[in-house]
Enzyme design. Structure first.
Site, PDB file in Angstrom:
ATOM      1  N   GLU A 115      -4.960  -4.827  10.703  1.00 40.89           N
ATOM      2  CA  GLU A 115      -4.084  -3.954  10.627  1.00 40.89           C
ATOM      3  C   GLU A 115      -4.365  -3.263  12.034  1.00 40.89           C
ATOM      4  O   GLU A 115      -5.055  -2.153  12.057  1.00 40.89           O
ATOM      5  CB  GLU A 115      -4.078  -2.841   9.524  1.00 40.89           C
ATOM      6  CG  GLU A 115      -3.803  -3.512   8.303  1.00 40.89           C
ATOM      7  CD  GLU A 115      -3.219  -2.524   7.225  1.00 40.89           C
ATOM      8  OE1 GLU A 115      -2.202  -2.727   6.612  1.00 40.89           O
ATOM      9  OE2 GLU A 115      -3.717  -1.443   7.102  1.00 40.89           O
TER      10      GLU A 115
ATOM     11  N   GLY B 178       2.991  -1.120   4.156  1.00 40.40           N
ATOM     12  CA  GLY B 178       3.071   0.632   3.946  1.00 40.40           C
ATOM     13  C   GLY B 178       4.568   0.575   3.517  1.00 40.40           C
ATOM     14  O   GLY B 178       5.215   0.440   2.597  1.00 40.40           O
ATOM     15  N   GLY B 179       5.269   1.111   4.385  1.00 41.12           N
ATOM     16  CA  GLY B 179       6.490   1.820   4.252  1.00 41.12           C
ATOM     17  C   GLY B 179       7.500   0.764   3.563  1.00 41.12           C
ATOM     18  O   GLY B 179       8.135   1.583   2.708  1.00 41.12           O
TER      19      GLY B 179
ATOM     20  N   GLY C  45       2.962   2.197  10.872  1.00 37.32           N
ATOM     21  CA  GLY C  45       3.950   3.165  10.698  1.00 37.32           C
ATOM     22  C   GLY C  45       4.628   3.502  11.857  1.00 37.32           C
ATOM     23  O   GLY C  45       5.249   4.644  12.034  1.00 37.32           O
TER      24      GLY C  45
ATOM     25  N   SER D 263       3.752  -2.319  10.251  1.00 36.10           N
ATOM     26  CA  SER D 263       5.336  -2.332  10.407  1.00 36.10           C
ATOM     27  C   SER D 263       5.907  -3.836   9.925  1.00 36.10           C
ATOM     28  O   SER D 263       6.855  -4.247  10.640  1.00 36.10           O
ATOM     29  CB  SER D 263       5.709  -2.064  11.903  1.00 36.10           C
ATOM     30  OG  SER D 263       5.170  -0.836  12.218  1.00 36.10           O
TER      31      SER D 263
ATOM     32  N   HIS E 285      -9.361   1.247   5.002  1.00 35.93           N
ATOM     33  CA  HIS E 285      -7.802   1.222   5.830  1.00 35.93           C
ATOM     34  C   HIS E 285      -8.130   2.216   6.880  1.00 35.93           C
ATOM     35  O   HIS E 285      -9.072   3.214   6.756  1.00 35.93           O
ATOM     36  CB  HIS E 285      -6.888   1.894   4.643  1.00 35.93           C
ATOM     37  CG  HIS E 285      -5.732   1.850   5.412  1.00 35.93           C
ATOM     38  ND1 HIS E 285      -5.236   2.621   6.177  1.00 35.93           N
ATOM     39  CD2 HIS E 285      -4.383   0.830   5.149  1.00 35.93           C
ATOM     40  CE1 HIS E 285      -3.837   2.377   6.422  1.00 35.93           C
ATOM     41  NE2 HIS E 285      -3.634   1.407   6.017  1.00 35.93           N
TER      42      HIS E 285
ATOM     43  N   ASN F 284       0.983  -1.199  -0.006  1.00 36.69           N
ATOM     44  CA  ASN F 284       0.100  -0.098  -0.015  1.00 36.69           C
ATOM     45  C   ASN F 284       1.139   1.169  -0.008  1.00 36.69           C
ATOM     46  O   ASN F 284       1.764   1.608   0.952  1.00 36.69           O
ATOM     47  CB  ASN F 284      -0.944  -0.110   1.273  1.00 36.69           C
ATOM     48  CG  ASN F 284      -1.673   1.227   1.418  1.00 36.69           C
ATOM     49  OD1 ASN F 284      -1.915   2.036   0.350  1.00 36.69           O
ATOM     50  ND2 ASN F 284      -2.326   1.349   2.470  1.00 36.69           N
ATOM     51  N   TRP F 285       0.860   2.067  -1.242  1.00 37.09           N
ATOM     52  CA  TRP F 285       2.064   3.036  -1.298  1.00 37.09           C
ATOM     53  C   TRP F 285       1.424   4.188  -0.762  1.00 37.09           C
ATOM     54  O   TRP F 285       2.370   5.166  -0.357  1.00 37.09           O
ATOM     55  CB  TRP F 285       2.432   3.419  -2.924  1.00 37.09           C
ATOM     56  CG  TRP F 285       2.920   2.167  -3.842  1.00 37.09           C
ATOM     57  CD1 TRP F 285       3.294   0.871  -3.189  1.00 37.09           C
ATOM     58  CD2 TRP F 285       3.422   2.448  -4.858  1.00 37.09           C
ATOM     59  NE1 TRP F 285       3.925   0.213  -4.288  1.00 37.09           N
ATOM     60  CE2 TRP F 285       3.983   1.012  -5.216  1.00 37.09           C
ATOM     61  CE3 TRP F 285       3.474   3.361  -6.100  1.00 37.09           C
ATOM     62  CZ2 TRP F 285       4.477   0.794  -6.550  1.00 37.09           C
ATOM     63  CZ3 TRP F 285       3.625   3.167  -7.210  1.00 37.09           C
ATOM     64  CH2 TRP F 285       4.289   1.933  -7.522  1.00 37.09           C
ATOM     65  N   LYS F 286       0.129   4.141  -0.410  1.00 41.71           N
ATOM     66  CA  LYS F 286      -0.490   5.478   0.367  1.00 41.71           C
ATOM     67  C   LYS F 286      -0.210   6.478  -0.639  1.00 41.71           C
ATOM     68  O   LYS F 286      -0.125   6.606  -1.651  1.00 41.71           O
ATOM     69  CB  LYS F 286      -0.079   5.614   1.670  1.00 41.71           C
ATOM     70  CG  LYS F 286      -0.057   4.296   2.715  1.00 41.71           C
ATOM     71  CD  LYS F 286       0.048   4.405   4.126  1.00 41.71           C
ATOM     72  CE  LYS F 286      -0.098   2.951   4.734  1.00 41.71           C
ATOM     73  NZ  LYS F 286       0.173   3.203   6.209  1.00 41.71           N
TER      74      LYS F 286
ATOM     75  N   GLU G 285      -6.745   4.574   7.831  1.00 40.80           N
ATOM     76  CA  GLU G 285      -6.456   6.030   7.495  1.00 40.80           C
ATOM     77  C   GLU G 285      -7.663   6.686   6.827  1.00 40.80           C
ATOM     78  O   GLU G 285      -8.156   7.657   7.279  1.00 40.80           O
ATOM     79  CB  GLU G 285      -5.293   6.427   6.924  1.00 40.80           C
ATOM     80  CG  GLU G 285      -4.078   5.929   7.360  1.00 40.80           C
ATOM     81  CD  GLU G 285      -2.688   5.327   6.845  1.00 40.80           C
ATOM     82  OE1 GLU G 285      -2.824   5.297   5.769  1.00 40.80           O
ATOM     83  OE2 GLU G 285      -1.789   4.888   7.519  1.00 40.80           O
TER      84      GLU G 285
HETATM   85  P1  13P Z   1       3.447   0.368   7.483  1.00 34.02           P
HETATM   86  O1  13P Z   1       3.651  -0.964   6.953  1.00 34.02           O
HETATM   87  O2  13P Z   1       4.130   1.352   7.214  1.00 34.02           O
HETATM   88  O3  13P Z   1       3.232   0.262   9.219  1.00 34.02           O
HETATM   89  O4  13P Z   1       1.873   0.479   7.181  1.00 34.02           O
HETATM   90  C1  13P Z   1       0.875  -0.659   7.177  1.00 34.02           C
HETATM   91  C2  13P Z   1      -0.188  -0.120   6.403  1.00 34.02           C
HETATM   92  O5  13P Z   1      -1.272   0.877   6.930  1.00 34.02           O
HETATM   93  C3  13P Z   1      -0.580  -0.722   5.439  1.00 34.02           C
HETATM   94  O6  13P Z   1      -1.746  -0.591   4.764  1.00 34.02           O
END
Ligand code: 13P
Length: 251
Positions: A168, A235-236, A174, A214, A96, A10-12, A98
């Site tokens: 999640e 994510g990251g 994050g 993470s 998600h 997920n590149w966000k 967010e």
């Molecule tokens: P991180 O891997 O950066 O913690 O993000 C997880 C995430 O929200 C994937 O959708």
């Protein structure tokens, strides 16, 4: 268990167009079809071009990070399921944390979005997960069960079998704090038991349940070796080709 194993990125809201294409090219060049799926959840403007770059890679699929619940019309700034479908998107990340937190998406709205995605012939990656105070209160399993019941349990068994679930925990997103393999397994097992109760063992056993929060090359193997953890929503670490390829190769 023959359910799909998935490393989904997920590149966000990261990577401009050129950076996104370079990342995709590195992932295509650096990964091989292992029988498991790699999914790229890119920003909208990347989708069509990334779709072209991955078209010869059987193991890499395309995901959007959201879509509107209505089919078309006067919704300035939004994107429709048929737009996504028309550029080769196969999966849509929904719910998600967010989106829930910053865009006020609740369980009822997400139920509508799930319907729209399925009616459009695409596959939802449905996110659930609790905030820290809920975990500290010990009510995390009930909280996640309510999210799933209110957004998914209206579906027929046939429709439900198209869903990928991503657990999640918000406190792990994050933050660098990962759920321990045992914490992830506890929740994934509870989710699968809930699915079995509602839809029967066959569908519960076939549903991929991903862990997100993470995930890194250093912890992916331990997480993915849990019996009910079928991969990750990342994510990251999905923004770095070497890291994401290492995660894809961690099954
Ligand atoms: P991180 O891997 O950066 O913690 O993000 C997880 C995430 O929200 C994937 O959708």
């Amino acid at each position: 268990m023959n359910r799909l194993k998935i490393a989904a990125g997920n590149w966000k809201m990261n990577k401009n167009f050129g950076e996104g294409l370079a990342l995709t090219q590195a992932l295509v060049a650096g990964s091989e079809d292992t029988g498991n799926l790699m999914i790229l959840g890119t920003p909208y403007i990347h989708l069509q071009t990334v779709g072209g770059l991955i078209s010869n890679s059987n193991h890499i699929k395309l995901a959007a990070q959201n879509c509107h619940q209505n089919l078309k019309g006067a919704y300035t700034g939004e994107i429709s399921i048929s737009m996504l479908q028309s550029v080769g998107v196969e999966y849509v990340i929904l719910g998600h944390s967010e989106r829930r937190q910053y865009f006020d998406e609740g369980n009822a709205l997400l139920a509508e979005k799930v319907n729209t995605v399925l009616e459009g012939g695409l596959l939802p990656i449905f996110c659930c997960g609790e905030a820290l105070p809920i975990r500290e209160a010990g009510t995390h399993v009930e909280f996640v069960a309510k999210q799933l019941k209110e957004s998914l349990f209206h579906l027929s068994a046939e429709d439900f079998s198209k869903i990928v679930i991503a657990y999640e925990p918000i406190w792990a997103i994050g933050t660098g704090v990962t759920a321990s393999p045992a914490q992830a397994q506890e929740m994934h097992q509870a989710i699968r038991a809930l699915l079995a109760e509602k839809y029967g063992n066959e569908i519960a056993d076939a549903t991929s349940i991903l862990y997100g929060g993470s995930v890194k090359p250093a912890n992916a193997k331990d997480l993915f070796s849990q019996p009910d953890v079928d991969g990750g929503l990342v994510g990251g670490a999905s923004l770095k080709p070497d890291d994401f390829i290492a995660i894809y190769n961690s099954f």
